[in-house]
Design a protein around this motif. Sequence first.
Motif, PDB file in Angstrom:
ATOM      1  N   PHE A   1       0.850  -1.185   0.000  1.00 15.55           N
ATOM      2  CA  PHE A   1       0.000   0.000   0.000  1.00 15.55           C
ATOM      3  C   PHE A   1       0.889   1.240   0.000  1.00 15.55           C
ATOM      4  N   VAL A   2       0.621   2.165  -0.891  1.00 21.61           N
ATOM      5  CA  VAL A   2       1.381   3.423  -0.928  1.00 21.61           C
ATOM      6  C   VAL A   2       0.400   4.585  -0.835  1.00 21.61           C
ATOM      7  N   TRP A   3       0.642   5.453   0.123  1.00 21.27           N
ATOM      8  CA  TRP A   3      -0.250   6.590   0.329  1.00 21.27           C
ATOM      9  C   TRP A   3       0.159   7.725  -0.583  1.00 21.27           C
ATOM     10  N   THR A   4      -0.772   8.151  -1.436  1.00 17.43           N
ATOM     11  CA  THR A   4      -0.501   9.236  -2.378  1.00 17.43           C
ATOM     12  C   THR A   4      -1.080  10.564  -1.914  1.00 17.43           C
ATOM     13  N   GLY A   5      -1.677  10.587  -0.715  1.00 18.24           N
ATOM     14  CA  GLY A   5      -2.285  11.816  -0.221  1.00 18.24           C
ATOM     15  C   GLY A   5      -1.271  12.852   0.210  1.00 18.24           C
ATOM     16  N   ASP A   6      -0.081  12.390   0.643  1.00 19.07           N
ATOM     17  CA  ASP A   6       0.966  13.320   1.068  1.00 19.07           C
ATOM     18  C   ASP A   6       2.184  13.169   0.167  1.00 19.07           C
ATOM     19  N   VAL A   7       2.728  11.954   0.137  1.00 18.87           N
ATOM     20  CA  VAL A   7       3.855  11.675  -0.747  1.00 18.87           C
ATOM     21  C   VAL A   7       3.291  11.410  -2.137  1.00 18.87           C
ATOM     22  N   GLN A   8       3.620  12.273  -3.085  1.00 17.28           N
ATOM     23  CA  GLN A   8       3.001  12.203  -4.405  1.00 17.28           C
ATOM     24  C   GLN A   8       3.624  11.095  -5.254  1.00 17.28           C
ATOM     25  N   GLY A   9       2.833  10.551  -6.177  1.00 17.42           N
ATOM     26  CA  GLY A   9       3.331   9.561  -7.108  1.00 17.42           C
ATOM     27  C   GLY A   9       2.821   8.173  -6.784  1.00 17.42           C
ATOM     28  N   ALA A  10       2.593   7.385  -7.837  1.00 20.22           N
ATOM     29  CA  ALA A  10       2.052   6.038  -7.666  1.00 20.22           C
ATOM     30  C   ALA A  10       3.022   5.105  -6.956  1.00 20.22           C
ATOM     31  N   GLU A  11       4.303   5.453  -6.912  1.00 17.90           N
ATOM     32  CA  GLU A  11       5.290   4.609  -6.243  1.00 17.90           C
ATOM     33  C   GLU A  11       5.397   4.929  -4.753  1.00 17.90           C
ATOM     34  N   GLY A  12       4.744   5.993  -4.323  1.00 17.35           N
ATOM     35  CA  GLY A  12       4.803   6.342  -2.911  1.00 17.35           C
ATOM     36  C   GLY A  12       6.131   6.917  -2.476  1.00 17.35           C
ATOM     37  N   ARG A  13       6.856   7.522  -3.395  1.00 21.16           N
ATOM     38  CA  ARG A  13       8.132   8.160  -3.049  1.00 21.16           C
ATOM     39  C   ARG A  13       8.264   9.462  -3.815  1.00 21.16           C
ATOM     40  N   THR A  14       8.942  10.419  -3.215  1.00 22.92           N
ATOM     41  CA  THR A  14       9.163  11.693  -3.887  1.00 22.92           C
ATOM     42  C   THR A  14      10.485  12.280  -3.421  1.00 22.92           C
ATOM     43  N   ILE A  15      11.163  12.996  -4.303  1.00 30.12           N
ATOM     44  CA  ILE A  15      12.421  13.680  -3.991  1.00 30.12           C
ATOM     45  C   ILE A  15      12.212  15.158  -4.255  1.00 30.12           C
ATOM     46  N   SER A  16      12.601  15.978  -3.298  1.00 30.46           N
ATOM     47  CA  SER A  16      12.404  17.410  -3.433  1.00 30.46           C
ATOM     48  C   SER A  16      13.644  18.158  -2.971  1.00 30.46           C
ATOM     49  N   THR A  17      13.740  19.414  -3.383  1.00 29.29           N
ATOM     50  CA  THR A  17      14.818  20.282  -2.917  1.00 29.29           C
ATOM     51  C   THR A  17      14.211  21.467  -2.174  1.00 29.29           C
ATOM     52  N   LEU A  18      14.910  21.905  -1.154  1.00 28.81           N
ATOM     53  CA  LEU A  18      14.443  22.998  -0.309  1.00 28.81           C
ATOM     54  C   LEU A  18      15.613  23.924  -0.013  1.00 28.81           C
ATOM     55  N   GLU A  19      15.456  25.188  -0.294  1.00 29.87           N
ATOM     56  CA  GLU A  19      16.507  26.151  -0.001  1.00 29.87           C
ATOM     57  C   GLU A  19      16.514  26.484   1.491  1.00 29.87           C
TER      58      GLU A  19
END
Length: 320
Positions: free
Chosen positions: A269-287
């Motif tokens: 089960f992968v939750w897409t409500g917070d972590v976006q994407g069908a794989e349940g993973r996301t990478i982001s950059t933050l200054e």
Amino acid sequence: MPSPQASEVHVSSLLTGFSVGYLQSLTAYVADQVFPRMPVTKQSDKYATFALADFFRDSMRQRADGTESAGIDYTVSTDSYQTQLFALHMDIGRRVQANADAAHNPLQDATRILTQQELIKRERDWHTTFMTSTPWDTTVTGGTDFEEMGSASSDPIGFIGDQKLTIQTNTGFEPRTLVTTSKGWLKLRLHPDIVGRVDRGQTSGAAAPTKADVAALLDLDNVHVSGATYNTAQQGIAASMARVNTNDALLCYVDPNPGLMSPTAGLTFVWTGDVQGAEGRTISTLELPTQKATRVEIESEWAHKVVSGALGTFISGFTA
């Protein structure tokens, strides 16, 4: 002495087309290969489970004229899932980014390393969930219930066939997926019974069974090989490498497209409500203005779940 010297006309610098890194092949990880991912919109929820026995009971009765037909009912219960969020980051200073040579891309390097860290975590959690006897209705043990695959007297084709029949008898579904390890795969593909069937009497060249060859011989659709390794030591301590799994295997029935009234041994089960994407993973950059740095962060949310213990057989000690 000739002039100029080689060292006077060339200053050593980093190659721009080659560097040494340790990114393991994605094929070494089975956590995203064996069971389907089930995207969900809530972090936790329930799903209906029907009693297997109700589907297979022979309940029809001969009906006499003017009488009611025989009647039955069925049982429905619920099970649940609860996804967990995992995260990791690297902070890359502005000066490091500005001073990097052409061979380096600090943000890209960080992304690659973090991605492998996520794969390792997901893989280890997958094995903790599925590669153990606890959730499965049937467990067989090498040396007790069968000859492990490294034994000269073992019978891989007959053994897998017998285990398939057991699951099919108990559930009505034929398991067509085998998960093993690099060690198990080595013993299996080099087993004389396997090589002999693939060789078919050829007189030149060595027989080299592939996964497709072995799957065909065992009457399976998929043979997955877990080859992932990881470092058990903390940062700053000499690496201590280990395999995620060494000796065990799993035989199971998998519905690649699960839906309503759909049996399958397991799901992720992968939750897409917070972590976006069908794989349940996301990478982001933050200054990070106060640190004058860029944070590269990976988040991943999943719940590995055995949804039908009857549809799998855990094979402990598949190879010694």
